[in-house]
Design a protein around this motif. Structure first.
Motif, mmCIF file in Angstrom:
data_model
loop_
_atom_site.group_PDB
_atom_site.id
_atom_site.type_symbol
_atom_site.label_atom_id
_atom_site.label_comp_id
_atom_site.label_asym_id
_atom_site.label_seq_id
_atom_site.Cartn_x
_atom_site.Cartn_y
_atom_site.Cartn_z
ATOM 1 N N VAL A 106 0.840 -1.200 0.000
ATOM 2 C CA VAL A 106 0.000 0.000 0.000
ATOM 3 C C VAL A 106 0.878 1.256 0.000
ATOM 4 C CG1 VAL A 106 -1.768 1.283 1.266
ATOM 5 C CG2 VAL A 106 -1.811 -1.231 1.238
ATOM 6 N N PRO A 107 0.748 2.103 -1.018
ATOM 7 C CA PRO A 107 1.588 3.303 -1.065
ATOM 8 C C PRO A 107 1.124 4.354 -0.061
ATOM 9 C CG PRO A 107 0.108 3.284 -2.943
ATOM 10 C CD PRO A 107 -0.131 1.998 -2.182
ATOM 11 N N ASP A 108 2.031 5.246 0.255
ATOM 12 C CA ASP A 108 1.743 6.318 1.200
ATOM 13 C C ASP A 108 0.502 7.128 0.780
ATOM 14 O OD1 ASP A 108 2.381 7.979 3.452
ATOM 15 O OD2 ASP A 108 2.998 9.492 1.978
ATOM 16 N N ALA A 109 0.353 7.334 -0.528
ATOM 17 C CA ALA A 109 -0.797 8.124 -1.020
ATOM 18 C C ALA A 109 -2.112 7.488 -0.596
ATOM 19 C CB ALA A 109 -0.734 8.251 -2.541
ATOM 20 N N ALA A 110 -2.175 6.158 -0.616
ATOM 21 C CA ALA A 110 -3.418 5.473 -0.236
ATOM 22 C C ALA A 110 -3.713 5.696 1.249
ATOM 23 C CB ALA A 110 -3.308 3.981 -0.538
ATOM 24 N N HIS A 111 -2.664 5.612 2.066
ATOM 25 C CA HIS A 111 -2.865 5.852 3.499
ATOM 26 C C HIS A 111 -3.360 7.266 3.746
ATOM 27 C CE1 HIS A 111 -1.398 2.094 5.096
ATOM 28 N NE2 HIS A 111 -0.337 2.165 4.294
ATOM 29 N N ARG A 112 -2.771 8.212 3.039
ATOM 30 C CA ARG A 112 -3.171 9.601 3.263
ATOM 31 C C ARG A 112 -4.622 9.838 2.840
ATOM 32 N NH1 ARG A 112 1.358 13.607 1.363
ATOM 33 N NH2 ARG A 112 1.535 12.033 -0.223
ATOM 34 N N LEU A 113 -5.009 9.251 1.706
ATOM 35 C CA LEU A 113 -6.388 9.408 1.240
ATOM 36 C C LEU A 113 -7.364 8.738 2.201
ATOM 37 C CD1 LEU A 113 -5.891 8.811 -2.593
ATOM 38 C CD2 LEU A 113 -6.483 10.983 -1.463
ATOM 39 N N ALA A 114 -7.011 7.539 2.659
ATOM 40 C CA ALA A 114 -7.892 6.819 3.586
ATOM 41 C C ALA A 114 -8.055 7.607 4.884
ATOM 42 C CB ALA A 114 -7.334 5.428 3.860
ATOM 43 N N ASP A 115 -6.943 8.126 5.396
ATOM 44 C CA ASP A 115 -7.009 8.892 6.650
ATOM 45 C C ASP A 115 -7.864 10.147 6.484
ATOM 46 O OD1 ASP A 115 -5.473 7.059 7.966
ATOM 47 O OD2 ASP A 115 -3.586 8.166 7.720
ATOM 48 N N ALA A 116 -7.780 10.759 5.314
ATOM 49 C CA ALA A 116 -8.499 12.022 5.096
ATOM 50 C C ALA A 116 -9.982 11.805 4.808
ATOM 51 C CB ALA A 116 -7.853 12.803 3.949
#
Ligand code: TXA
Ligand code: MG
Length: 319
Positions: free
Chosen positions: A70-80
Protein backbone atom coordinates in the motif's frame (compact mmCIF):
# COMPACT_ATOMS: atom_id res chain seq x y z
CA UNK A 1 -27.51 -6.15 16.68
CA UNK A 2 -31.06 -5.87 15.39
CA UNK A 3 -32.56 -8.99 13.87
CA UNK A 4 -32.42 -7.70 10.30
CA UNK A 5 -28.79 -6.72 10.77
CA UNK A 6 -27.84 -10.10 12.20
CA UNK A 7 -29.82 -11.80 9.42
CA UNK A 8 -27.80 -9.76 6.94
CA UNK A 9 -24.50 -10.77 8.55
CA UNK A 10 -25.60 -14.42 8.54
CA UNK A 11 -26.59 -14.15 4.88
CA UNK A 12 -23.15 -12.80 3.94
CA UNK A 13 -21.47 -15.62 5.90
CA UNK A 14 -23.68 -18.14 4.06
CA UNK A 15 -22.55 -16.76 0.69
CA UNK A 16 -25.82 -14.97 0.01
CA UNK A 17 -26.40 -11.44 -1.22
CA UNK A 18 -27.39 -8.47 0.94
CA UNK A 19 -28.49 -5.04 -0.26
CA UNK A 20 -27.41 -2.26 2.07
CA UNK A 21 -27.42 1.55 2.20
CA UNK A 22 -24.30 3.67 1.90
CA UNK A 23 -24.05 7.46 1.85
CA UNK A 24 -23.63 7.39 -1.96
CA UNK A 25 -26.02 4.75 -3.36
CA UNK A 26 -27.30 1.33 -2.20
CA UNK A 27 -24.88 -1.55 -2.70
CA UNK A 28 -25.51 -5.22 -3.44
CA UNK A 29 -23.03 -7.06 -1.25
CA UNK A 30 -21.33 -10.45 -1.24
CA UNK A 31 -18.45 -11.94 0.75
CA UNK A 32 -15.41 -10.75 -1.23
CA UNK A 33 -13.38 -13.81 -0.20
CA UNK A 34 -16.03 -16.30 -1.40
CA UNK A 35 -15.86 -16.91 -5.19
CA UNK A 36 -19.30 -18.60 -5.32
CA UNK A 37 -20.93 -15.63 -3.61
CA UNK A 38 -19.18 -13.25 -6.00
CA UNK A 39 -20.34 -15.27 -9.02
CA UNK A 40 -23.91 -15.09 -7.69
CA UNK A 41 -23.48 -11.33 -7.35
CA UNK A 42 -22.42 -10.92 -10.99
CA UNK A 43 -25.28 -13.16 -12.13
CA UNK A 44 -27.95 -11.16 -10.30
CA UNK A 45 -26.47 -7.85 -11.43
CA UNK A 46 -26.21 -9.08 -15.01
CA UNK A 47 -22.70 -7.67 -14.99
CA UNK A 48 -19.93 -8.81 -17.37
CA UNK A 49 -17.30 -10.85 -15.50
CA UNK A 50 -14.47 -8.48 -16.43
CA UNK A 51 -16.02 -5.42 -14.75
CA UNK A 52 -14.38 -5.13 -11.33
CA UNK A 53 -16.45 -4.52 -8.20
CA UNK A 54 -15.59 -2.24 -5.28
CA UNK A 55 -14.82 -3.96 -1.95
CA UNK A 56 -16.22 -2.32 1.18
CA UNK A 57 -14.58 -2.59 4.59
CA UNK A 58 -15.56 -1.38 8.06
CA UNK A 59 -12.33 0.35 9.06
CA UNK A 60 -9.30 2.07 7.60
CA UNK A 61 -7.03 -0.53 9.23
CA UNK A 62 -8.32 -3.16 6.81
CA UNK A 63 -6.64 -1.37 3.93
CA UNK A 64 -3.39 -3.22 4.64
CA UNK A 65 -5.23 -6.54 5.02
CA UNK A 66 -7.09 -6.51 1.70
CA UNK A 67 -4.31 -4.79 -0.24
CA UNK A 68 -0.54 -5.30 -0.63
CA UNK A 69 2.32 -2.82 -1.00
CA UNK A 70 0.00 0.00 0.00
CA UNK A 71 1.59 3.30 -1.06
CA UNK A 72 1.74 6.32 1.20
CA UNK A 73 -0.80 8.12 -1.02
CA UNK A 74 -3.42 5.47 -0.24
CA UNK A 75 -2.86 5.85 3.50
CA UNK A 76 -3.17 9.60 3.26
CA UNK A 77 -6.39 9.41 1.24
CA UNK A 78 -7.89 6.82 3.59
CA UNK A 79 -7.01 8.89 6.65
CA UNK A 80 -8.50 12.02 5.10
CA UNK A 81 -11.68 10.66 3.52
CA UNK A 82 -12.73 7.38 5.14
CA UNK A 83 -15.43 6.73 6.07
CA UNK A 84 -16.55 8.52 2.92
CA UNK A 85 -17.30 8.70 -0.77
CA UNK A 86 -13.82 7.82 -2.02
CA UNK A 87 -12.75 4.50 -3.52
CA UNK A 88 -9.00 3.86 -3.60
CA UNK A 89 -7.58 1.46 -6.20
CA UNK A 90 -4.58 -0.41 -4.77
CA UNK A 91 -2.75 -3.71 -5.30
CA UNK A 92 -5.07 -6.61 -4.41
CA UNK A 93 -4.32 -9.21 -1.71
CA UNK A 94 -5.60 -12.35 -3.49
CA UNK A 95 -6.05 -14.23 -0.20
CA UNK A 96 -8.67 -11.78 1.03
CA UNK A 97 -10.21 -10.69 -2.26
CA UNK A 98 -11.28 -13.40 -4.71
CA UNK A 99 -10.08 -13.21 -8.35
CA UNK A 100 -13.69 -12.97 -9.52
CA UNK A 101 -14.18 -9.65 -7.69
CA UNK A 102 -11.87 -7.81 -10.05
CA UNK A 103 -12.08 -10.02 -13.13
CA UNK A 104 -8.66 -11.41 -12.22
CA UNK A 105 -6.88 -8.06 -12.29
CA UNK A 106 -4.11 -7.39 -9.78
CA UNK A 107 -5.73 -4.31 -8.29
CA UNK A 108 -8.81 -3.74 -6.13
CA UNK A 109 -10.94 -0.71 -5.31
CA UNK A 110 -11.51 -0.32 -1.55
CA UNK A 111 -13.87 1.95 0.38
CA UNK A 112 -15.13 2.50 3.94
CA UNK A 113 -18.67 3.85 3.43
CA UNK A 114 -20.06 6.57 5.69
CA UNK A 115 -23.39 5.13 6.75
CA UNK A 116 -24.15 3.72 10.22
CA UNK A 117 -26.02 0.68 8.89
CA UNK A 118 -23.28 -0.13 6.35
CA UNK A 119 -20.62 0.19 9.06
CA UNK A 120 -22.62 -2.02 11.45
CA UNK A 121 -22.97 -4.65 8.72
CA UNK A 122 -19.26 -4.50 7.82
CA UNK A 123 -18.18 -4.60 11.47
CA UNK A 124 -20.49 -7.54 12.17
CA UNK A 125 -19.24 -9.43 9.14
CA UNK A 126 -15.58 -8.59 9.64
CA UNK A 127 -14.30 -9.22 6.10
CA UNK A 128 -14.48 -7.34 2.83
CA UNK A 129 -17.87 -7.03 1.12
CA UNK A 130 -17.80 -6.80 -2.67
CA UNK A 131 -20.63 -4.50 -3.68
CA UNK A 132 -21.58 -2.78 -6.90
CA UNK A 133 -24.59 -0.47 -6.90
CA UNK A 134 -27.73 -2.54 -6.26
CA UNK A 135 -29.31 -2.12 -9.70
CA UNK A 136 -29.34 -4.29 -12.81
CA UNK A 137 -26.36 -3.65 -15.08
CA UNK A 138 -26.62 -0.40 -17.03
CA UNK A 139 -29.63 0.96 -15.14
CA UNK A 140 -29.98 3.85 -12.70
CA UNK A 141 -28.34 3.34 -9.30
CA UNK A 142 -30.75 2.98 -6.35
CA UNK A 143 -30.84 5.62 -3.62
CA UNK A 144 -33.67 4.10 -1.56
CA UNK A 145 -34.53 0.58 -0.40
CA UNK A 146 -37.70 0.83 -2.52
CA UNK A 147 -35.57 1.39 -5.64
CA UNK A 148 -33.59 -1.77 -4.79
CA UNK A 149 -36.74 -3.85 -4.39
CA UNK A 150 -38.21 -2.47 -7.61
CA UNK A 151 -35.03 -3.39 -9.53
CA UNK A 152 -33.96 -6.68 -7.99
CA UNK A 153 -37.20 -8.04 -6.54
CA UNK A 154 -37.00 -11.59 -5.26
CA UNK A 155 -33.38 -11.98 -6.38
CA UNK A 156 -32.22 -10.42 -3.13
CA UNK A 157 -33.79 -11.63 0.10
CA UNK A 158 -32.16 -9.23 2.56
CA UNK A 159 -32.49 -5.49 1.94
CA UNK A 160 -31.38 -3.26 4.80
CA UNK A 161 -33.37 -0.01 4.73
CA UNK A 162 -31.33 3.03 5.74
CA UNK A 163 -33.54 5.66 4.16
CA UNK A 164 -32.53 7.86 1.24
CA UNK A 165 -28.79 8.06 0.53
CA UNK A 166 -27.31 11.37 1.62
CA UNK A 167 -24.90 12.04 -1.27
CA UNK A 168 -26.92 10.39 -4.04
CA UNK A 169 -24.18 9.71 -6.63
CA UNK A 170 -21.40 7.14 -6.50
CA UNK A 171 -17.97 7.51 -4.93
CA UNK A 172 -14.97 9.17 -6.54
CA UNK A 173 -12.45 6.53 -7.66
CA UNK A 174 -8.71 7.29 -7.33
CA UNK A 175 -6.08 4.89 -8.68
CA UNK A 176 -2.80 5.14 -6.77
CA UNK A 177 -1.10 2.10 -8.33
CA UNK A 178 0.65 4.03 -11.12
CA UNK A 179 3.34 6.70 -11.20
CA UNK A 180 0.83 9.47 -10.74
CA UNK A 181 -2.52 9.32 -8.90
CA UNK A 182 -5.45 9.33 -11.29
CA UNK A 183 -9.17 9.88 -10.86
CA UNK A 184 -11.09 7.21 -12.77
CA UNK A 185 -14.58 8.39 -11.80
CA UNK A 186 -15.73 11.72 -10.37
CA UNK A 187 -18.11 11.42 -7.44
CA UNK A 188 -18.78 12.40 -3.86
CA UNK A 189 -15.27 13.77 -3.17
CA UNK A 190 -13.92 16.60 -5.35
CA UNK A 191 -10.70 16.47 -7.35
CA UNK A 192 -9.52 19.62 -5.54
CA UNK A 193 -9.98 17.90 -2.17
CA UNK A 194 -7.99 14.88 -3.39
CA UNK A 195 -5.20 17.14 -4.70
CA UNK A 196 -5.09 19.05 -1.42
CA UNK A 197 -4.49 15.82 0.51
CA UNK A 198 -1.94 14.38 -1.93
CA UNK A 199 -0.14 17.68 -2.54
CA UNK A 200 0.26 16.92 -6.25
CA UNK A 201 -1.89 17.45 -9.35
CA UNK A 202 -4.22 14.51 -9.93
CA UNK A 203 -4.96 13.44 -13.50
CA UNK A 204 -8.55 12.93 -14.58
CA UNK A 205 -9.15 9.90 -16.78
CA UNK A 206 -12.83 9.24 -16.73
CA UNK A 207 -13.25 8.51 -20.45
CA UNK A 208 -11.87 5.93 -22.84
CA UNK A 209 -10.09 2.63 -22.32
CA UNK A 210 -7.90 3.72 -19.44
CA UNK A 211 -10.93 4.76 -17.38
CA UNK A 212 -12.51 2.47 -14.79
CA UNK A 213 -13.42 -0.72 -16.64
CA UNK A 214 -17.18 -0.88 -16.75
CA UNK A 215 -17.65 2.86 -16.61
CA UNK A 216 -19.51 2.67 -19.91
CA UNK A 217 -21.08 5.70 -21.52
CA UNK A 218 -24.43 3.92 -21.41
CA UNK A 219 -24.35 3.52 -17.64
CA UNK A 220 -26.78 5.18 -15.27
CA UNK A 221 -29.40 5.35 -18.03
CA UNK A 222 -33.10 5.75 -17.37
CA UNK A 223 -35.59 4.76 -20.10
CA UNK A 224 -36.38 8.39 -20.91
CA UNK A 225 -34.09 10.15 -23.40
CA UNK A 226 -31.92 12.53 -21.40
CA UNK A 227 -30.80 15.74 -23.09
CA UNK A 228 -28.44 18.36 -21.64
CA UNK A 229 -29.55 21.94 -22.34
CA UNK A 230 -28.51 25.47 -21.45
CA UNK A 231 -31.03 27.26 -19.22
CA UNK A 232 -31.65 29.85 -21.93
CA UNK A 233 -32.56 27.15 -24.50
CA UNK A 234 -35.23 25.36 -22.47
CA UNK A 235 -38.13 27.37 -23.90
CA UNK A 236 -37.22 26.83 -27.55
CA UNK A 237 -36.34 23.18 -27.03
CA UNK A 238 -39.60 22.27 -25.24
CA UNK A 239 -41.63 24.00 -27.94
CA UNK A 240 -39.77 22.06 -30.64
CA UNK A 241 -40.34 18.77 -28.80
CA UNK A 242 -44.04 19.55 -28.30
CA UNK A 243 -44.37 20.36 -32.00
CA UNK A 244 -42.90 16.92 -32.71
CA UNK A 245 -45.54 15.35 -30.46
CA UNK A 246 -43.11 14.51 -27.64
CA UNK A 247 -43.69 14.97 -23.90
CA UNK A 248 -40.79 16.71 -22.23
CA UNK A 249 -39.74 17.14 -18.64
CA UNK A 250 -37.30 19.53 -17.01
CA UNK A 251 -34.75 19.04 -14.24
CA UNK A 252 -32.91 22.20 -13.20
CA UNK A 253 -31.93 24.09 -10.07
CA UNK A 254 -34.74 26.24 -8.71
CA UNK A 255 -34.72 29.69 -10.33
CA UNK A 256 -32.26 28.72 -13.10
CA UNK A 257 -34.59 28.63 -16.10
CA UNK A 258 -36.00 31.94 -17.35
CA UNK A 259 -38.80 30.45 -19.46
CA UNK A 260 -40.79 27.28 -18.77
CA UNK A 261 -43.42 26.83 -21.50
CA UNK A 262 -46.79 25.24 -20.71
CA UNK A 263 -46.75 21.52 -21.17
CA UNK A 264 -43.23 20.84 -19.91
CA UNK A 265 -43.37 18.64 -16.84
CA UNK A 266 -41.18 20.41 -14.30
CA UNK A 267 -39.74 17.85 -11.89
CA UNK A 268 -39.32 19.06 -8.28
CA UNK A 269 -36.39 21.46 -8.49
CA UNK A 270 -33.37 20.96 -6.21
CA UNK A 271 -32.35 24.14 -4.35
CA UNK A 272 -28.59 23.68 -4.50
CA UNK A 273 -25.96 21.44 -6.03
CA UNK A 274 -25.82 19.01 -3.09
CA UNK A 275 -29.56 18.50 -3.34
CA UNK A 276 -29.21 18.07 -7.11
CA UNK A 277 -26.92 15.08 -6.55
CA UNK A 278 -29.10 13.81 -3.71
CA UNK A 279 -32.24 13.64 -5.89
CA UNK A 280 -30.75 13.04 -9.37
CA UNK A 281 -31.43 9.29 -9.67
CA UNK A 282 -34.83 9.62 -8.03
CA UNK A 283 -35.77 12.27 -10.63
CA UNK A 284 -34.59 9.96 -13.44
CA UNK A 285 -36.95 7.33 -12.05
CA UNK A 286 -39.75 9.89 -11.72
CA UNK A 287 -39.30 10.83 -15.40
CA UNK A 288 -39.69 7.16 -16.32
CA UNK A 289 -42.72 6.73 -14.05
CA UNK A 290 -44.38 9.72 -15.75
CA UNK A 291 -43.56 8.20 -19.14
CA UNK A 292 -41.83 11.30 -20.46
CA UNK A 293 -40.22 11.06 -23.89
CA UNK A 294 -37.39 13.50 -23.22
CA UNK A 295 -35.94 14.82 -19.97
CA UNK A 296 -34.16 18.16 -20.40
CA UNK A 297 -31.47 18.66 -17.77
CA UNK A 298 -29.76 21.96 -16.99
CA UNK A 299 -26.56 21.00 -15.21
CA UNK A 300 -25.68 22.90 -12.01
CA UNK A 301 -22.95 25.54 -12.43
CA UNK A 302 -20.46 23.95 -9.99
CA UNK A 303 -17.84 22.09 -12.07
CA UNK A 304 -15.34 20.90 -9.46
CA UNK A 305 -17.26 19.56 -6.51
CA UNK A 306 -20.35 17.38 -6.53
CA UNK A 307 -21.58 19.32 -9.58
CA UNK A 308 -18.91 17.61 -11.68
CA UNK A 309 -20.30 14.23 -10.59
CA UNK A 310 -23.84 15.32 -11.45
CA UNK A 311 -22.76 16.53 -14.92
CA UNK A 312 -20.83 13.28 -15.49
CA UNK A 313 -23.85 11.07 -14.66
CA UNK A 314 -26.22 13.24 -16.70
CA UNK A 315 -23.82 13.07 -19.64
CA UNK A 316 -23.56 9.27 -19.41
CA UNK A 317 -27.34 8.97 -19.12
CA UNK A 318 -27.73 11.07 -22.26
CA UNK A 319 -25.85 8.62 -24.50
O1 TXA B 1 -20.40 4.76 -4.32
C1 TXA B 1 -20.04 3.70 -4.83
O2 TXA B 1 -18.89 3.54 -5.27
C2 TXA B 1 -21.06 2.56 -4.91
C3 TXA B 1 -21.39 2.13 -3.48
C4 TXA B 1 -22.27 0.91 -3.44
O3 TXA B 1 -20.21 1.94 -2.76
N1 TXA B 1 -20.56 1.47 -5.67
C5 TXA B 1 -20.47 1.49 -7.03
O4 TXA B 1 -20.05 0.31 -7.59
O5 TXA B 1 -20.72 2.46 -7.70
P1 TXA B 1 -20.17 -0.03 -9.13
O6 TXA B 1 -19.82 -1.46 -9.24
O7 TXA B 1 -21.50 0.33 -9.65
O8 TXA B 1 -19.04 0.79 -9.80
C6 TXA B 1 -17.73 0.40 -9.55
C7 TXA B 1 -16.78 1.13 -10.45
C8 TXA B 1 -16.75 0.55 -11.85
O9 TXA B 1 -16.73 1.60 -12.79
C9 TXA B 1 -15.44 -0.21 -11.87
O10 TXA B 1 -14.88 -0.25 -13.13
C10 TXA B 1 -14.59 0.57 -10.90
O11 TXA B 1 -15.48 0.95 -9.90
N2 TXA B 1 -13.56 -0.28 -10.30
C11 TXA B 1 -13.73 -1.22 -9.35
N3 TXA B 1 -12.57 -1.86 -9.09
C12 TXA B 1 -11.64 -1.31 -9.90
C13 TXA B 1 -10.25 -1.55 -10.14
N4 TXA B 1 -9.59 -2.49 -9.48
N5 TXA B 1 -9.64 -0.80 -11.06
C14 TXA B 1 -10.30 0.16 -11.75
N6 TXA B 1 -11.61 0.42 -11.57
C15 TXA B 1 -12.28 -0.31 -10.68
MG1 MG C 1 -23.13 1.05 -10.67
Amino acid sequence: MTSSLSAAVDALRAGELVAFPTETVYGLGADAANPDAVHRLFAVKGRPADHPVIVHVGSTGQLVELARNVPDAAHRLADAFWPGALTIVVERNPVRVADAVTGGRTTVGLRVPDHPLALALLDGFGGGVAAPSANRFGRVSPTTAQHVRADLGADVRVVLDGGQCRVGVESTIVDVTGDEPTILRVGGVSRTAVERVLGVPVALRTRGEVAAPGALESHYAPLVTVEVVEASDVGARTRALAAAGLRSGLLALAGMVPEQPDGVVVLDAPRDVDEFAHVLYDRFRAADARELDVLLVVNPPDTDGIGAAVADRVCRASH
